[in-house]
Design a protein around this motif. Structure first.
Motif, short mmCIF file in Angstrom:
data_model
loop_
_atom_site.label_atom_id
_atom_site.label_comp_id
_atom_site.label_asym_id
_atom_site.label_seq_id
_atom_site.Cartn_x
_atom_site.Cartn_y
_atom_site.Cartn_z
N VAL A 61 36.81 19.72 37.63
CA VAL A 61 36.96 18.35 37.14
C VAL A 61 36.42 17.36 38.17
N TYR A 62 36.27 16.12 37.72
CA TYR A 62 35.78 15.07 38.61
C TYR A 62 36.72 14.91 39.81
N LEU A 63 36.14 14.95 41.00
CA LEU A 63 36.88 14.57 42.20
C LEU A 63 36.86 13.05 42.32
N THR A 64 37.90 12.50 42.93
CA THR A 64 37.95 11.07 43.19
C THR A 64 37.69 10.80 44.67
N ALA A 65 37.34 9.56 44.97
CA ALA A 65 37.12 9.19 46.37
C ALA A 65 38.40 9.40 47.18
N ALA A 66 39.54 9.08 46.59
CA ALA A 66 40.80 9.25 47.31
C ALA A 66 41.04 10.70 47.69
N GLU A 67 40.60 11.62 46.84
CA GLU A 67 40.76 13.05 47.15
C GLU A 67 39.74 13.53 48.16
N VAL A 68 38.57 12.95 48.15
CA VAL A 68 37.49 13.42 49.02
C VAL A 68 37.62 12.88 50.44
N ILE A 69 38.05 11.64 50.59
CA ILE A 69 38.04 10.99 51.90
C ILE A 69 38.80 11.76 52.98
N PRO A 70 39.98 12.34 52.73
CA PRO A 70 40.63 13.12 53.79
C PRO A 70 39.78 14.29 54.28
N PHE A 71 39.01 14.89 53.39
CA PHE A 71 38.13 15.99 53.79
C PHE A 71 36.92 15.47 54.58
N VAL A 257 36.16 21.71 45.80
CA VAL A 257 36.21 21.63 44.34
C VAL A 257 37.63 21.28 43.92
N LYS A 258 37.75 20.85 42.66
CA LYS A 258 39.07 20.72 42.06
C LYS A 258 39.03 21.38 40.70
N ARG A 259 39.84 22.41 40.53
CA ARG A 259 39.86 23.14 39.27
C ARG A 259 40.67 22.39 38.22
N LYS A 260 40.27 22.56 36.98
CA LYS A 260 40.98 21.92 35.88
C LYS A 260 42.45 22.35 35.89
N GLY A 261 43.33 21.39 35.87
CA GLY A 261 44.76 21.67 35.88
C GLY A 261 45.37 21.79 37.25
N ALA A 262 44.57 21.77 38.30
CA ALA A 262 45.08 21.91 39.66
C ALA A 262 45.65 20.58 40.15
N ASP A 263 46.61 20.67 41.06
CA ASP A 263 47.22 19.47 41.62
C ASP A 263 46.35 18.83 42.69
#
Length: 312
Positions: A61-71, A257-263
């Motif tokens: 699924v689409y990653l967000t900037a908020a999810e990517v920035i820590p990485f 990556v972020k899998r569909k349904g993953a937290d």
């Protein structure tokens, strides 16, 4: 006979091959490139897409900037130099420009893989790209996928009209002063020399300044076929092939990556194996800084025998 163990199949056991030989592993040397898979949705559906991107595939699924920035911050702390955005088609992700700005503002060389078609050419995306080029200049590169130098070859993969749409995108990028490279593919048995000659003629015909003889400006990727018979890579193969495991992509890159349904997102060993859970390496880049066993046909086809790398 009773008590006999069933014979191993190829690419089945993480530590040994079907012949019982020690499976090759690639040590983690350092993080040079963090790949970010922005999602598997794409505006086209290619026949030979290794990641099966399409207008309906949202397994990643689409990653967000908020999810990517820590990485990005963790990659910075590990002295990585490059962030690569791939998909799917990255410009379908509504936060692509924001994520690219986050990478560029941290000083990363930033590579965006795109088909340069309609999603990239939307007015708001073009405006966002122009702003990024104005702010960060040479740090930003766009790599455009052109499967073949002919419309027939390219459209056979992506559908009628895809070639001209992609070429229009390449022309716009070059006219606006972006750093542009092209990725072609070995689809029909042509040699590297033949492919580069064909692309050279195309670039000249279309008035592009790209140098098809420069591997940095035109990368030719080997084809990957998940059902093709390929050898397993053993420890002994490094010396037999004269290859250094430190030169293999997973020695210095990882993919988010972020899998569909993953937290939350997860880190994979590389860009080529998005759905194989065996190659999940943890919830952080630190967790993923471990060796990778070459237990997949793509490890042999693309990286070891193909000699290819996704990085810029």
């Amino acid at each position: 006979m009773d008590g006999e163990q069933p014979a191993l199949k190829k690419f089945q056991h993480p530590d040994v091959t079907a012949k019982g030989e020690p499976r090759a592993a690639v040590p983690f040397i350092a993080l040079d490139t963090l790949w970010v898979n922005t999602g598997t949705l794409c505006n086209v559906e290619c026949i030979h897409c290794y990641i099966e991107s399409s207008p309906t595939n949202d397994r990643l699924v689409y990653l967000t900037a908020a999810e990517v920035i820590p990485f990005l911050d963790e990659a910075n702390s590990m002295n990585a130099s490059e962030i690569g955005f791939t998909g799917g088609e990255p410009f379908m992700n509504p936060e692509m420009i924001v994520m690219a700005e986050a990478a560029l503002s941290r000083g990363f060389e930033t590579l965006i893989l795109t088909n340069a078609m309609r999603p990239m050419m939307r007015p708001q995306i073009r405006e966002g790209l122009l702003n990024l080029r104005e702010q960060f200049g040479h740090l930003l590169t766009l790599r455009v996928s052109l499967d073949h130098y002919s419309a027939e070859g390219h459209d056979a993969e992506r559908g009628p009209g895809a070639f001209e749409a992609g070429m229009a995108g390449v022309k716009w990028l070059e006219e606006k002063g972006f750093a542009v490279t092209v990725a072609g593919r070995s689809l029909n048995g042509e040699s590297d020399m033949e492919l580069r000659a064909g692309f050279s003629a195309l670039f000249t015909e279309r008035g592009l300044s790209l140098d098809a003889q420069d591997p940095a400006q035109l990368v030719i990727f080997p084809e990957m076929d998940p059902v093709k018979e390929v050898p397993e890579i053993t420890d002994a193969c490094w010396s037999i092939l004269g290859k250094d495991p430190a030169d293999v992509m997973c020695a210095n890159s990882r993919m988010l990556v972020k899998r569909k349904g993953a937290d939350r997102p997860t880190v994979l060993s590389c860009t080529l194996l998005p759905y194989t859970h065996e190659f999940e390496m943890g919830a952080s880049l630190a967790d993923a800084a471990t060796p990778v066993r070459l237990n997949h046909p793509f490890c042999a086809q693309f990286c070891v025998l193909g000699g290819a790398s996704c990085s810029g």
